[in-house]
Design a protein around this motif. Structure first.
Motif, short mmCIF file in Angstrom:
data_model
loop_
_atom_site.label_atom_id
_atom_site.label_comp_id
_atom_site.label_asym_id
_atom_site.label_seq_id
_atom_site.Cartn_x
_atom_site.Cartn_y
_atom_site.Cartn_z
N ALA A 159 26.23 31.39 36.72
CA ALA A 159 27.45 32.12 37.00
C ALA A 159 27.42 32.75 38.38
O ALA A 159 26.36 33.18 38.87
N ASP A 160 28.58 32.83 39.02
CA ASP A 160 28.77 33.63 40.23
C ASP A 160 29.22 35.04 39.86
O ASP A 160 28.78 36.01 40.48
N LEU A 161 30.12 35.14 38.87
CA LEU A 161 30.63 36.42 38.42
C LEU A 161 30.55 36.50 36.89
O LEU A 161 30.80 35.51 36.21
N VAL A 162 30.22 37.68 36.39
CA VAL A 162 30.21 37.93 34.95
C VAL A 162 31.25 39.03 34.70
O VAL A 162 31.19 40.10 35.32
N LEU A 163 32.19 38.76 33.80
CA LEU A 163 33.26 39.73 33.58
C LEU A 163 33.85 39.57 32.18
O LEU A 163 33.79 38.50 31.58
N ASP A 164 34.40 40.67 31.69
CA ASP A 164 35.09 40.65 30.41
C ASP A 164 36.45 39.98 30.57
O ASP A 164 37.03 39.98 31.66
N VAL A 165 36.97 39.42 29.47
CA VAL A 165 38.27 38.77 29.53
C VAL A 165 39.36 39.74 29.96
O VAL A 165 40.34 39.35 30.61
N ALA A 166 39.21 41.02 29.65
CA ALA A 166 40.21 42.00 30.07
C ALA A 166 40.25 42.13 31.59
O ALA A 166 41.33 42.31 32.18
N GLU A 167 39.10 42.03 32.24
CA GLU A 167 39.07 42.13 33.71
C GLU A 167 39.62 40.87 34.35
O GLU A 167 40.34 40.95 35.37
N LEU A 168 39.33 39.70 33.77
CA LEU A 168 39.94 38.48 34.29
C LEU A 168 41.45 38.52 34.11
O LEU A 168 42.21 38.06 34.98
N SER A 169 41.91 39.10 33.01
CA SER A 169 43.35 39.25 32.78
C SER A 169 44.00 40.16 33.81
O SER A 169 45.17 39.99 34.15
N ARG A 170 43.26 41.14 34.32
CA ARG A 170 43.76 42.00 35.40
C ARG A 170 43.95 41.21 36.69
O ARG A 170 44.85 41.51 37.49
N LEU A 171 43.09 40.24 36.91
CA LEU A 171 43.03 39.55 38.19
C LEU A 171 44.01 38.40 38.32
O LEU A 171 44.49 38.09 39.41
N VAL A 172 44.35 37.77 37.20
CA VAL A 172 44.91 36.42 37.27
C VAL A 172 46.32 36.37 37.86
O VAL A 172 46.72 35.35 38.41
N LEU A 173 47.10 37.46 37.79
CA LEU A 173 48.43 37.47 38.40
C LEU A 173 48.42 38.01 39.82
O LEU A 173 49.47 38.07 40.47
N GLY A 174 47.26 38.45 40.29
CA GLY A 174 47.14 38.86 41.67
C GLY A 174 47.28 40.34 41.93
O GLY A 174 47.31 40.77 43.09
N ASP A 175 47.35 41.16 40.88
CA ASP A 175 47.59 42.59 41.09
C ASP A 175 46.32 43.35 41.44
O ASP A 175 46.33 44.23 42.29
N GLU A 176 45.24 43.05 40.77
CA GLU A 176 44.02 43.84 40.90
C GLU A 176 43.07 43.22 41.92
O GLU A 176 43.16 42.04 42.27
N SER A 177 42.14 44.03 42.40
CA SER A 177 41.16 43.62 43.40
C SER A 177 39.82 43.35 42.73
O SER A 177 39.27 44.22 42.04
N ALA A 178 39.28 42.15 42.92
CA ALA A 178 37.96 41.84 42.38
C ALA A 178 36.88 42.71 43.02
O ALA A 178 35.92 43.11 42.35
N VAL A 179 37.05 43.02 44.29
CA VAL A 179 36.06 43.87 44.97
C VAL A 179 36.08 45.27 44.36
O VAL A 179 35.02 45.87 44.12
#
Length: 418
Positions: A363-383
């Motif tokens: 893996a490059d990144l390990v994350l909960d599905v809730a955090e991926l759900s935050r990211l997928v529409l472009g609103d949240e910052s992965a950093v």
């Protein structure tokens, strides 16, 4: 007595509505016309209740929805709404059992995501949901804004490129609104579809929960006569003791599919005679309105909060459906306590398209599905999520790479509550 979780029958539906109104602190009285209206528009097969001794003590309903994703595509969603638990039955796991049942059915149907509007923030993260869009509302003090409504050329606030603004009525909005709304969904992620019933209710037809007050409507048309946006608004009637107008204009709905239409409609509502304050209603946080004003400080933020919550059920479909601004590949180790979307996935994306598939690679990144759900529409910052410890960088710099992949020029926008 034991509590039974099941779909409710037509004869039980008035009791289900009573429980719903109780949960939302509305008057626990269910008029016959409300029952008839709701029965005509709900799917009882997706209307769940927790029943004890013939009394409904928890409510839960879902329906089919379409939500726009980055690049103008769309995802089939399990839209969750009208969730309540009676104050006598809290902390018994009823919501968890109802949610598990509904999400399992959604995954079986093939829904890519589940969506909801959270009445309270702390509840839904434990079910894999993350806030995927936000809203902002401004109050504009027109006396400080610096606009001059007396002049009409494009250089000082009038419609551009030969366009024009015309007053309209609800019938015209019902006719042109759906196409404009679909145009908005092509521009921004997070837009949920509106059916005919929503357009009817929003323009005064159909059953209204509160007494209807007819709004004003205005349509922007380009030089060729094509509608490119509309605004719906209401005004109050307030005057000072010195007979000076102190009226507030409140925007109910503003949809524009071109920059010229958006600028023109905002300038229009900020130039209505006798209006000294404009309340914008729910807008995306990056709405251009403040910077349209000569003095942007005249636009004061009065509300800023999360809006659409998303829960990914099918990682592959969700990641392949959207577009990406750069070329890169990432391996995502997605954790999902609910068991619906967990696994390790390789995403290979570029502006030409994307592919995603399960993988055994590191893996490059390990994350909960809730955090991926935050990211997928472009609103949240992965950093930012990595700084918070909500994303684990298995490979240094992976969060910055994800930032470039997932962020979007326009923030997602979800104008509708459901």
């Amino acid at each position: 007595m034991s509590v039974e979780l099941r779909t409710v029958s037509e004869s039980e539906f008035p009791e289900w509505l009573r429980a719903l109104r109780t949960g939302f602190l509305n008057e626990p009285v269910v008029p016959d016309e409300l029952v008839a209206d709701r029965l005509a528009h709900v799917d009882l097969d997706r209307t769940l209740g927790a029943v004890e001794g013939g009394r409904v003590v928890a409510t839960f309903r879902s329906f089919r929805q379409r939500v726009s994703t980055v690049g103008g595509g769309g995802l089939t969603a399990d839209a969750i709404t009208q969730v309540t638990v009676a104050p006598t039955h809290r902390r018994r796991g009823l919501l968890s059992r109802l949610m598990e049942r509904d999400l399992a059915a959604a995954r079986e149907r093939g829904d890519a995501v589940a969506t909801l509007i959270a009445a309270e923030y702390p509840i839904y993260g434990r079910y894999g949901f993350g806030p995927a869009s936000r809203l902002t509302e401004w109050s504009v003090d027109l006396r400080r804004a610096g606009l001059d409504p007396r002049r009409g050329g494009p250089e000082d606030g009038g419609p551009e490129d030969g366009g024009r603004i015309d007053l309209a009525d609800g019938a015209e909005i019902r006719r042109i609104g759906p196409d404009l709304h679909r145009g908005l969904a092509a521009l921004r992620a997070g837009v949920t579809d509106r059916g005919r019933r929503e357009w009817d209710i929003g323009t005064g037809l159909g059953h209204q929960l509160e007494p209807w007050k007819e709004p004003y409507y205005a349509v922007y048309r380009s030089a060729s006569g094509e509608p490119e946006g509309f605004v719906s608004y209401r005004c109050d009637d307030r005057w000072s003791d010195a007979k000076q107008p102190e009226n507030t204009l409140t925007v109910r709905d503003l949809i524009a599919v071109t920059p010229a239409a958006e600028r023109a409609l905002w300038r229009f509502v900020c130039s209505v005679d006798w209006v000294v304050t404009v309340r914008t209603g729910h807008r995306p946080p990056d709405d251009p309105l403040p910077l349209l004003l000569p003095d942007p400080r005249a636009a004061r933020i009065v509300s800023h909060a999360d809006m659409l919550w998303l829960r990914i059920l099918d990682v592959v479909r969700v990641l392949e459906e959207r577009t990406y601004p750069v070329a890169d590949g990432l391996v995502l180790d997605v954790r999902d306590a609910g068991g619906f979307a967990g696994g390790r996935y390789r995403l290979d994306a570029s502006p030409k398209g994307a592919s995603c598939a399960p993988t055994t690679a590191s893996a490059d990144l390990v994350l909960d599905v809730a955090e991926l759900s935050r990211l997928v529409l472009g609103d949240e910052s992965a950093v930012r999520l990595a700084l918070l410890g909500r994303i684990e960088e298995a490979v240094p710099g992976a969060a910055a790479r994800a930032e470039l992949l997932f962020r979007t020029p326009l923030l997602p926008f979800s104008p509708d509550i459901f």
